[in-house]
Design a protein around this motif. Structure first.
Motif, PDB file in Angstrom:
ATOM      1  N   CYS A   1     -18.832 -25.485 -58.453  1.00 29.22           N
ATOM      2  CA  CYS A   1     -18.799 -24.477 -59.392  1.00 29.22           C
ATOM      3  C   CYS A   1     -18.826 -24.955 -61.240  1.00 29.22           C
TER       4      CYS A   1
ATOM      5  N   SER B   1     -20.682 -15.776 -64.570  1.00 31.79           N
ATOM      6  CA  SER B   1     -20.091 -13.947 -64.202  1.00 31.79           C
ATOM      7  C   SER B   1     -19.700 -13.169 -65.663  1.00 31.79           C
TER       8      SER B   1
ATOM      9  N   CYS C   1     -12.670 -21.042 -61.007  1.00 36.52           N
ATOM     10  CA  CYS C   1     -13.127 -21.434 -59.052  1.00 36.52           C
ATOM     11  C   CYS C   1     -12.303 -22.309 -59.035  1.00 36.52           C
TER      12      CYS C   1
ATOM     13  N   TRP D   1     -21.189 -10.015 -65.974  1.00 35.96           N
ATOM     14  CA  TRP D   1     -21.323  -8.358 -66.404  1.00 35.96           C
ATOM     15  C   TRP D   1     -21.460  -7.429 -67.828  1.00 35.96           C
TER      16      TRP D   1
ATOM     17  N   LEU E   1     -22.567 -16.301 -59.322  1.00 36.33           N
ATOM     18  CA  LEU E   1     -21.319 -15.312 -60.221  1.00 36.33           C
ATOM     19  C   LEU E   1     -20.007 -16.453 -60.651  1.00 36.33           C
ATOM     20  N   CYS E   2     -19.842 -17.925 -59.718  1.00 39.87           N
ATOM     21  CA  CYS E   2     -18.660 -18.132 -61.005  1.00 39.87           C
ATOM     22  C   CYS E   2     -18.860 -18.488 -61.695  1.00 39.87           C
TER      23      CYS E   2
ATOM     24  N   CYS F   1     -17.563 -23.848 -64.012  1.00 38.47           N
ATOM     25  CA  CYS F   1     -16.848 -22.938 -64.856  1.00 38.47           C
ATOM     26  C   CYS F   1     -15.587 -23.636 -65.225  1.00 38.47           C
TER      27      CYS F   1
ATOM     28  N   HIS G   1     -14.819 -16.295 -68.063  1.00 34.35           N
ATOM     29  CA  HIS G   1     -14.818 -16.711 -66.314  1.00 34.35           C
ATOM     30  C   HIS G   1     -14.525 -16.487 -65.365  1.00 34.35           C
ATOM     31  N   ILE G   2     -14.659 -16.167 -64.930  1.00 39.72           N
ATOM     32  CA  ILE G   2     -14.493 -15.913 -63.290  1.00 39.72           C
ATOM     33  C   ILE G   2     -13.912 -17.560 -62.724  1.00 39.72           C
TER      34      ILE G   2
ATOM     35  N   LEU H   1     -14.094  -8.524 -69.691  1.00 40.76           N
ATOM     36  CA  LEU H   1     -14.825  -9.023 -68.831  1.00 40.76           C
ATOM     37  C   LEU H   1     -15.702 -10.304 -68.795  1.00 40.76           C
TER      38      LEU H   1
ATOM     39  N   SER I   1     -21.857 -16.576 -54.438  1.00 37.82           N
ATOM     40  CA  SER I   1     -20.236 -16.744 -54.969  1.00 37.82           C
ATOM     41  C   SER I   1     -20.595 -18.026 -55.785  1.00 37.82           C
TER      42      SER I   1
END
Length: 365
Positions: free
Chosen positions: A327, A251, A233, A255, A247-248, A329, A230-231, A226, A244
């Motif tokens: 987002c 990320s 989106c 982490w 975090l997007c 990302c 990136h998470i 992680l 949210s």
């Protein structure tokens, strides 16, 4: 399945199994009880994971998590725990070590001369291997334990490099992850060796177990990827809440901050502070690395504050301009969605042209 992918997957897991078996052998030799060979059965989990990975993933890795690294930790960590708890009192010095090396060379020469005149080459190789194993057994326990710690951390980095990567991680991300693992492994090795080598710590089994527990906890960051990914989106992220979206967007950095605060530098600082504050254990290196942990934790908190303020400023600016805060990302998905919507509008325009334009040619005619 590609040949190199299959070869890398099998060779890496074979190295993991061999190293864990060496650890089990050392535990059996130190404890002098054959029942500890049962620890070798943990390698069956790694063998099962190898078969499932080859069947369902064609040897490639998973997204965000490496089962092979995690199972390797399960196989080797119990052996290192037992070796550290036992910690034999055999003296290790430069002069005895030099004597052992001379004796081993003499034994090799004697076995070579005796086997050259009387027996064949195969028997000579077997006798040489026996002499080599016997000389390895004479090395003191502390040297063996430290060597297993060092090779364990090096094999984690090299093994993660050799393991085939999945489609979700790029070569650039893998290189960043390996560089982070090198620094992390050095910090973890320093923490274990520097704290467990203190005489007052060795006399307290509760402290030994606590330090080993923190050391084991810090190892859990190695199977995770992680730190460089990136998470994802979706384009509908504009309707999400602020946490949210934060975090997007950040990320990977969040982490890294969480790992430093809760898995590595934070727990290391707590352990060292307890050693100095409660047990009154002081030395130059312990004070230095405690100050280093304080500095890293402070910088990570500062980084978290900078990220939060920057994101809040961006959201406020977009809200004042009337723009939708989405987002960033995955810009390609949002761009593809916008392009697709424009193409649909163009198709509708071509299919149903305005009435004024359709009637103008008729009047001219």
């Amino acid at each position: 399945m590609e040949l190199m992918v299959l070869l890398n997957a099998l060779v890496t897991r074979l190295l993991f199994v061999l190293h864990s078996l060496i650890g089990v052998w050392r535990v059996t030799a130190v404890k002098k009880e054959p029942k500890y060979w049962l620890l070798a059965l943990l390698n069956l989990l790694l063998c099962l994971e190898t078969g499932l990975t080859l069947k369902f993933k064609q040897g490639r890795g998973y997204k965000w998590f490496s089962p092979a690294i995690f199972l390797y930790l399960i196989c080797i960590v119990p052996s290192l725990w037992l070796l550290e708890i036992h910690h034999g009192t055999q003296y290790c010095g430069n002069e005895p070590g030099a004597v052992q090396v001379n004796v081993s060379n003499q034994d090799f020469n004697q076995s070579r001369e005796s086997n050259h005149g009387s027996e064949g080459t195969d028997h000579h190789i077997i006798q040489t291997a026996k002499v080599f194993v016997n000389q390895l057994s004479t090395i003191c326990e502390t040297v063996w334990t430290l060597a297993l710690h060092q090779t364990f951390l090096l094999l984690l980095v090299v093994g993660r490099w050799l393991l085939p990567i999945g489609v979700e991680i790029t070569r650039d991300q893998l290189s960043q992850l390996l560089l982070m693992f090198v620094g992390t492994a050095a910090d973890i090795l320093e923490f274990a060796s520097e704290t467990l080598d203190i005489d007052d710590v060795r006399k307290n089994y509760a402290l030994i177990n606590a330090i080993l527990a923190v050391w084991t906890w810090s190892m859990l960051q190695f199977p995770l990827d992680l730190a460089v990914q990136h998470i994802g989106c979706k384009p509908s992220a504009s309707g999400r809440r602020i946490p949210s979206l934060l975090l997007c967007r950040y990320s990977a950095e969040l982490w890294n901050i969480g790992v430093s605060l809760f898995i590595q530098d934070g727990p290391f600082f707590i352990v060292r502070s307890i050693l100095m504050g409660h047990f009154r254990i002081f030395n130059q290196m312990l004070v230095f690395f405690t100050a280093k942990n304080i500095l890293v934790v402070t910088l990570q908190l500062y980084r978290l504050a900078v990220i939060t303020v920057d994101f809040r400023t961006t959201v406020l600016q977009k809200s004042r301009k009337g723009e939708v805060c989405c987002c960033p990302c995955e810009p390609y998905e949002a761009r593809a969605h916008a392009i697709g919507r424009q193409e649909n509008e163009m198709k509708e325009f071509v299919a149903f042209p305005p009435k004024e334009e359709s009637q103008a040619p008729a009047e001219d005619h």
